[in-house]
Design an enzyme around this catalytic site. Structure first.
Site, PDB file in Angstrom:
ATOM      1  CE  LYS A  73     -21.392 -33.097   0.719  1.00 22.62           C
ATOM      2  NZ  LYS A  73     -22.535 -33.612  -0.072  1.00 22.62           N
TER       3      LYS A  73
ATOM      4  NE  ARG B  94     -25.567 -35.639   6.043  1.00 19.31           N
ATOM      5  CZ  ARG B  94     -24.248 -35.791   5.996  1.00 19.31           C
ATOM      6  NH1 ARG B  94     -23.498 -34.894   5.342  1.00 19.31           N
ATOM      7  NH2 ARG B  94     -23.661 -36.818   6.594  1.00 19.31           N
TER       8      ARG B  94
END
Length: 262
Positions: A204, A238
């Site tokens: 991210k 995740r």
């Protein structure tokens, strides 16, 4: 949890898995490398992402759920959606749990639907929607505000007979760079909720913006933060890259096993 995005515009792997052969190969890799779940996403939740109609999301996801289970009947599929009808059709096609970035706030039928389906529910923190979330980063006190949000949303979920709730603090969703790292530093405070803790920080912008790189160069940073998240009690990671995450888990478990007082 290994990520399978069947979207053309996801920030890291958009458009990569659009044909049956590439999808099945990706699923095989996720499972062979040791993931417990496959997270199927048909609507990109990256900041500023364009909206996708409900029908298109259904058409993208339901056939893939059926395809995966035809070839891997024991696979546990998590459906990444905030729409109740998408959730319902995928669960009825064999998926196992729902991963909702909105915590039930973007579709008033989501919590009643999950309650009726009696499947586990990943409840994430976000303000606004993927289009507007990065304009909503104002908090009085980040952790207190998150705890208040979760206590409210968990109570609402319980009222709809949702029994198995997993909490996702929503790294990268309605949070600035500094707020994301404050959240990671204080992640263990969320254990006051007494629910499993879900962390999704894979490649991210909180990683590559800090390091001045890009998503393709963010694996090392991802591994560092996954290790820290495990140390702070995360139960599910995740990830795009399953093998490095599994190695983090194995090493962390070995350290915990041997961390006994003399």
């Amino acid at each position: 949890m290994g990520i399978l995005n069947v979207t053309p515009d996801s920030f890291y792997d958009g458009g990569k898995y659009t044909k049956e052969t590439s999808i099945l190969k990706r699923v095989e890799t996720i499972l062979d490398q040791g993931a417990t779940f496959i997270d199927l996403g048909a609507y990109s939740s990256r900041a500023g992402a364009n909206q996708v109609s409900q029908q298109e999301e259904i058409q993208r996801s339901v056939p893939i759920t059926k395809l995966i289970l035809k070839h891997f009947p024991d696979a546990l599929i998590s459906v990444d959606t905030f729409r109740s009808e998408v959730a319902r059709q995928n669960i009825e096609s064999g998926a196992s749990l729902i991963n909702d970035i909105s915590g039930g706030l973007l579709d008033p039928q989501m919590l009643p639907t999950v309650g009726k389906l009696q499947v586990p529910y990943i409840l994430m923190h976000m303000k606004g929607d993927p289009k507007t979330m990065q304009q909503n980063t104002q908090y009085n006190n980040l952790i207190k505000d998150l705890l208040y949000y979760f206590s409210e949303r968990i109570a609402e979920a319980r009222s709809h007979k949702i029994n198995d709730i997993i909490v996702d603090p929503g790294f990268g969703f309605a949070k600035s760079l500094d707020q994301n790292y404050e959240l990671m530093a204080k992640l263990d405070l969320l254990h006051i909720l007494k629910l499993p803790l879900f962390v999704g920080i894979s490649r991210k912008s909180m990683i590559y913006n800090l390091l001045g790189t890009d998503p393709k160069e963010a694996l090392n940073g991802t591994t560092s933060l996954n290790t820290l998240a495990l140390d702070k009690g995360a139960h599910i990671l995740r990830v795009h890259d399953v093998k490095p995450a599994i190695e983090c888990v194995k090493i962390h478990q070995m350290i915990k096993t041997n961390n006994t007082e003399i």
